[in-house]
Design an enzyme around this catalytic site. Structure first.
Site, short mmCIF file in Angstrom:
data_model
loop_
_atom_site.label_atom_id
_atom_site.label_comp_id
_atom_site.label_asym_id
_atom_site.label_seq_id
_atom_site.Cartn_x
_atom_site.Cartn_y
_atom_site.Cartn_z
N PRO A 163 50.61 44.60 44.71
CA PRO A 163 50.09 44.15 45.81
C PRO A 163 50.65 44.76 47.18
CG PRO A 163 52.17 42.77 45.22
CD PRO A 163 51.69 43.81 44.21
N HIS B 167 44.44 40.98 62.84
CA HIS B 167 45.54 41.87 63.23
C HIS B 167 45.29 43.43 63.38
CE1 HIS B 167 49.02 39.18 61.48
NE2 HIS B 167 48.23 38.32 62.00
N TYR C 97 56.48 45.57 57.20
CA TYR C 97 56.68 46.33 55.71
C TYR C 97 58.01 47.05 55.91
CZ TYR C 97 51.83 45.27 54.15
OH TYR C 97 50.51 44.82 53.75
N TYR D 14 44.10 51.29 54.77
CA TYR D 14 44.67 49.69 54.79
C TYR D 14 43.63 48.83 55.35
CZ TYR D 14 47.85 46.13 55.78
OH TYR D 14 48.63 44.84 55.76
N LYS E 50 45.33 44.86 48.33
CA LYS E 50 44.11 45.24 47.83
C LYS E 50 43.47 44.40 46.82
CE LYS E 50 43.72 48.64 50.91
NZ LYS E 50 43.13 48.25 52.07
P1 FAD Z 1 41.29 35.48 39.62
O1 FAD Z 1 41.87 34.96 40.92
O2 FAD Z 1 42.36 35.66 38.71
O3 FAD Z 1 40.16 34.60 39.15
C1 FAD Z 1 39.98 34.51 37.70
C2 FAD Z 1 39.77 32.97 37.43
O4 FAD Z 1 39.28 32.82 35.80
C3 FAD Z 1 40.84 32.05 37.60
O5 FAD Z 1 40.47 31.19 38.14
C4 FAD Z 1 41.08 31.92 36.02
O6 FAD Z 1 42.04 30.47 35.83
C5 FAD Z 1 39.78 31.98 35.23
N1 FAD Z 1 40.05 32.01 33.98
C6 FAD Z 1 41.00 32.55 33.31
N2 FAD Z 1 41.00 32.62 32.05
C7 FAD Z 1 39.61 32.16 31.75
C8 FAD Z 1 38.97 31.38 30.57
N3 FAD Z 1 39.38 31.35 29.48
N4 FAD Z 1 37.80 30.70 30.87
C9 FAD Z 1 37.54 30.28 32.09
N5 FAD Z 1 38.06 30.89 33.31
C10 FAD Z 1 39.27 31.43 33.07
N6 FAD Z 1 46.82 40.31 45.98
C11 FAD Z 1 47.44 40.63 46.91
O7 FAD Z 1 46.56 41.51 47.68
N7 FAD Z 1 48.39 40.14 47.49
C12 FAD Z 1 49.18 39.29 46.89
O8 FAD Z 1 50.28 38.63 47.43
C13 FAD Z 1 48.92 38.85 45.62
N8 FAD Z 1 49.85 37.65 44.91
C14 FAD Z 1 49.25 37.35 43.87
C15 FAD Z 1 50.06 36.67 43.03
C16 FAD Z 1 49.66 36.35 41.80
C17 FAD Z 1 50.67 35.35 41.14
C18 FAD Z 1 48.72 36.79 41.08
C19 FAD Z 1 48.23 36.59 39.92
C20 FAD Z 1 47.92 37.77 41.81
C21 FAD Z 1 47.98 37.99 43.31
N9 FAD Z 1 47.39 39.06 43.91
C22 FAD Z 1 47.76 39.49 45.01
C23 FAD Z 1 46.05 39.72 43.55
C24 FAD Z 1 44.79 38.71 43.86
O9 FAD Z 1 45.21 37.24 44.01
C25 FAD Z 1 43.96 39.03 42.77
O10 FAD Z 1 43.69 40.46 42.87
C26 FAD Z 1 42.60 38.31 42.94
O11 FAD Z 1 42.93 36.79 42.70
C27 FAD Z 1 41.44 38.72 42.28
O12 FAD Z 1 40.29 37.72 42.03
P2 FAD Z 1 39.48 37.62 40.77
O13 FAD Z 1 38.57 36.51 41.03
O14 FAD Z 1 39.28 38.82 40.08
O15 FAD Z 1 40.60 37.03 39.78
C1 DHB Z 2 49.90 39.52 51.92
C2 DHB Z 2 50.18 40.22 50.75
C3 DHB Z 2 50.49 41.49 50.42
O1 DHB Z 2 50.54 41.90 49.27
C4 DHB Z 2 50.09 42.25 51.57
O2 DHB Z 2 50.18 43.58 51.49
C5 DHB Z 2 50.01 41.92 52.89
C6 DHB Z 2 49.83 40.62 53.04
C7 DHB Z 2 49.97 38.18 52.29
O3 DHB Z 2 50.22 37.39 51.19
O4 DHB Z 2 49.68 37.65 53.36
#
Ligand code: FAD
Ligand code: DHB
Length: 386
Positions: free
Chosen positions: A287, A72, A200, A379, A291
């Site tokens: 979100p 995009h 947005y 962004y 980021k």
């Molecule tokens: P995570 O993806 O949370 O990975 C952590 C992992 O550790 C998971 O797989 C979990 O199962 C595992 N874990 C936890 N506890 C234990 C344990 N005790 N033992 C072993 N493993 C464990 N960001 C956006 O930018 N846009 C969005 O729309 C957006 N939507 C989101 C929706 C939800 C419901 C959530 C929770 C987050 C969202 N985020 C979004 C944020 C983004 O998904 C996270 O910032 C990203 O997943 C971070 O990656 P990570 O690997 O640090 O953590």
């Molecule tokens: C998406 C989620 C976000 O929070 C955002 O700012 C842009 C895109 C997505 O899920 O595609």
């Protein structure tokens, strides 16, 4: 069992770290609480900064991303019933890519399994021990058997609720937090995106975002109450609210519906002894700026470089600066995510003055290239070296 790096969590942070370490010839054990199908089906983030795309490609897990990701060049800001395009590429020379987080997770799980190095799913009772020494251990149970791995370093990549941050002594941790008085109701729908780029929208009823996963799959979000019950949003009410806030929408079968809480959170420092936190284990952003996953990638780049210096050359300088280097970026990204959230949401306690200031800021963005450039460069993702 022995390894060089024990990695707790197979989200984007843990899986990417495992892959970068593997490419550097460093051994690791990855422990994940959930099943493979659960983490591969979990719908979360979807927007990758160009730097994240480049990192995944350099790590050897970007082939499908390059084929299927949607590049995009701009986005639409919508307020007062009109849309205004921000040309990210013209302003910064960079672009962003839509690629579902769970797709990136699938690619990285496949790459990990191909290496033959350990990735254990459905582990229970994960506990970290002796993190302040140079021989930390992780214990867990699986199929009723207690297991243990001796490590040189532990990477806590276990998200906001995982055990790693909780294993740090509370007296050394400083926590900064803001919980917002609203949440997002998100849906995935079998419908072509209403626009080729993201929208947005700020509306008197609240924020809305139109994004996508493919030419046939729309991802749509609506600002809602922080304790919202999705059951109060039957499909007809949802589509009507989306149409009102976004101006137009393409309806389709709703495949998934869920509420995402909105929080800003930072825990400092991100290291204690031989334990390093990365991604959501150390920080959460609302979100709005897209980021969360990108910050996880940025942390892991620094951590992989620090651990490579340590294991290959015995260097500790970058490990010692890990927290400081990551936090410089994290706080800039926190500021941006907080600012985008404040710019676009309806705050129920806002007085008419605050409302006017919000509209003035949007109007300023539309009329000032300098203001648009500031939004765009954050962004698309700040360079990794500032
Ligand atoms: P995570 O993806 O949370 O990975 C952590 C992992 O550790 C998971 O797989 C979990 O199962 C595992 N874990 C936890 N506890 C234990 C344990 N005790 N033992 C072993 N493993 C464990 N960001 C956006 O930018 N846009 C969005 O729309 C957006 N939507 C989101 C929706 C939800 C419901 C959530 C929770 C987050 C969202 N985020 C979004 C944020 C983004 O998904 C996270 O910032 C990203 O997943 C971070 O990656 P990570 O690997 O640090 O953590
Ligand atoms: C998406 C989620 C976000 O929070 C955002 O700012 C842009 C895109 C997505 O899920 O595609």
């Amino acid at each position: 069992m022995r390894t060089q790096v024990g990695i707790v969590g197979a989200g984007p942070a843990g899986l990417l770290l495992a892959q970068l370490l593997h490419r550097a010839g460093i051994d690791s054990v990855v422990l994940e609480a959930r099943s493979r199908s659960h983490i591969e089906g979990r719908i979360r983030a979807g927007l990758l900064e160009q730097g994240s795309v480049d990192t995944l490609v350099e790590a050897g897990v970007g082939a499908r991303l390059m084929r299927e990701g949607l590049a995009h060049d701009g986005l639409d800001l919508r307020f007062d019933g009109r849309s205004h395009r921000i040309d990210l590429h013209a302003l910064t020379g960079r672009r962003v890519t839509i690629y579902g987080q769970q797709e990136a997770v699938k690619d990285m799980v496949a790459a990990r399994l191909e290496t033959g190095r350990p990735l254990h799913f459905e582990v229970e009772d994960v506990a970290l021990h002796d993190i302040a020494t140079d021989h930390p251990q992780i214990t867990w149970s699986q199929d009723g058997v207690t297991r243990e791995v001796h490590c040189d370093v532990i990477a806590g990549c276990d998200g906001f609720h995982g055990p790693s941050r909780a294993a740090m002594p509370p007296d050394i941790l400083r926590v900064y937090e803001r919980v917002y008085p609203f949440a997002w109701l998100g849906i995935l729908a079998e419908a072509p995106p209403v626009s080729p780029e993201l929208i947005y929208a700020r509306h008197a009823d609240g924020f809305a975002l139109a994004t996508m996963r493919s030419s046939q799959l729309s991802r749509l979000y609506l600002q809602c109450a922080s304790d919202e019950d999705p059951a109060l949003w039957p499909d007809a009410r949802l589509w009507e609210a989306l149409r009102t806030r976004l101006g137009a929408v393409n309806e389709g079968n709703i495949l998934q519906k869920g509420v995402t809480a909105m929080r800003s959170f930072v825990a400092e420092p991100m290291r204690h002894g031989r334990l390093f936190l990365a991604g959501d284990a150390a920080h959460i952003v609302p979100p709005t700026g897209a980021k969360g996953m990108n910050l996880a990638v940025a942390d892991v780049r620094v951590l992989a470089a620090a651990l490579t210096g340590f294991f290959h050359r015995g260097e500790t300088a970058l490990m010692d600066r890990y927290s400081e280097i990551c936090l410089k970026r994290i706080w800039k990204v926190q500021r941006f995510s907080w600012w985008m959230t404040a710019l676009l949401h309806r705050f129920s306690d806002a007085d008419p003055f605050e409302h006017r200031v919000q509209v003035a800021e949007l109007d300023y963005l539309v009329h000032s290239e300098a203001a648009r450039t500031a939004l765009a460069e954050q962004y698309v993702g700040l360079p990794y070296d500032i």
